[in-house]
Write an enzyme that holds these catalytic residues in place. Sequence first.
Site, short mmCIF file in Angstrom:
data_model
loop_
_atom_site.label_atom_id
_atom_site.label_comp_id
_atom_site.label_asym_id
_atom_site.label_seq_id
_atom_site.Cartn_x
_atom_site.Cartn_y
_atom_site.Cartn_z
N CYS A 144 0.82 -1.21 0.00
CA CYS A 144 0.00 0.00 0.00
C CYS A 144 0.85 1.26 0.00
O CYS A 144 1.37 1.67 1.05
CB CYS A 144 -0.92 -0.02 1.22
SG CYS A 144 -1.83 1.51 1.42
N CYS A 147 -0.44 4.04 2.31
CA CYS A 147 -0.18 3.92 3.76
C CYS A 147 1.28 4.18 4.07
O CYS A 147 1.60 4.77 5.10
CB CYS A 147 -0.50 2.51 4.25
SG CYS A 147 -1.94 1.78 3.51
N ASP A 148 2.17 3.72 3.21
CA ASP A 148 3.58 3.63 3.60
C ASP A 148 4.52 4.52 2.79
O ASP A 148 5.70 4.62 3.14
CB ASP A 148 4.05 2.17 3.48
CG ASP A 148 3.22 1.26 4.36
OD1 ASP A 148 2.81 1.71 5.45
OD2 ASP A 148 2.97 0.11 3.97
#
Length: 330
Positions: A144, A147-148
């Site tokens: 992701c 997200c990261d």
Amino acid sequence: METRNVTILGSGPAGLTAAIYTARANLSPLVLAGEPSSTSDQPGGQLMLTTEVENYPGFVDGITGPELMENLKSQALRFGAEILTTRASGVDLGTRPFAISVEGPSEEDSSYFTESLIIATGSQALMLGIENEMRLLGHGVSTCATCDGFFFRNQAIAVVGGGDSALEEALFLTKFADRVTIVHRRDALRASKIMQDRAFSNPKIDFLWNTTVLDVLGSDSVDGLQVRNVLSGEISRLDITGLFVAIGHQPNTALFKGQLDIDDLGYIQTMDKTTRTSVQGVFACGDVQDPTYRQAITAAGSGCSAAIDTERWLELAKHEAAQSVASRQG
Ligand code: NAP
């Protein structure tokens, strides 16, 4: 325990659109939304892992995935849907009402009964299946970018895959990383032309063609990939500090195997351009039944169809039950 008119499994765009429509039809839907996972701290499907959604109609300037999901959820709650943050652990589609079990702390909460069921359980990210990938998941390996990506500021990273997901992730990651290498096992991309054009013209993106990932290197964090050129057989090292796996998705249909018709790829089969499944009273919408389009808007559209199919089916079932009572009495 009360038998619900309709229960919806899943809280992505398909499940929540089905919730909005069935709630507005006074069916008091129960939504079992799922639970936080390793990739998201909230249920809500794949859009919880997406930053900008630019192609969902009605949002001229785009909207983030989590915002869109929050809006859909609020809209469903406004019309009286009940949404529980819990995951179904089993379903029995053999008799009606259908039984749904959930893993919960109390006995009381362990089963729900429902006249009809809308399945909107979506799909999940596929992994490469190599030795150190899972060990380093969350320590440099990710599925992701949203997200990261932030953790990879000014670093060199790699994305595996050649589809729209891989290119979308790579393009997003260029906001943070200095260099993004797309590692693809062939010499041609599967992604749409517009995404290809964007990736090819982005100076931070380069491509490693005809290449597979043999291993993710590093003890506590990622410091490289061992890769193999499939044409020459040559094995080499790619120095990167992050690996994003973007090689497709698996529909979440394990709960229904042996109870519903499921195709070879694992998608629930629906009938005659409707959301009906092989079991009367069970409907499927969104990515769990869609190997082709897999877009937020098509998922939402099919959630609407599932709600309308369910409403009509419940009406018919009620009518047939009343007729059967009348004929027995007369
Ligand atoms: P996909 O189209 O199935 O692409 C998966 C890619 O990963 C392919 O290039 C495939 O290689 C590669 N791959 C699969 N298994 C692999 C493995 N074990 N090792 C190395 N590479 C592997 O999946 P997707 O990109 O997730 O897209 C899914 C659908 O969603 C598509 O219809 C796509 O158009 C859509 N989508 C649209 C958008 C958008 O419009 N913004 C964004 C994301 C996704 P091969 O090409 O060699 O098979």
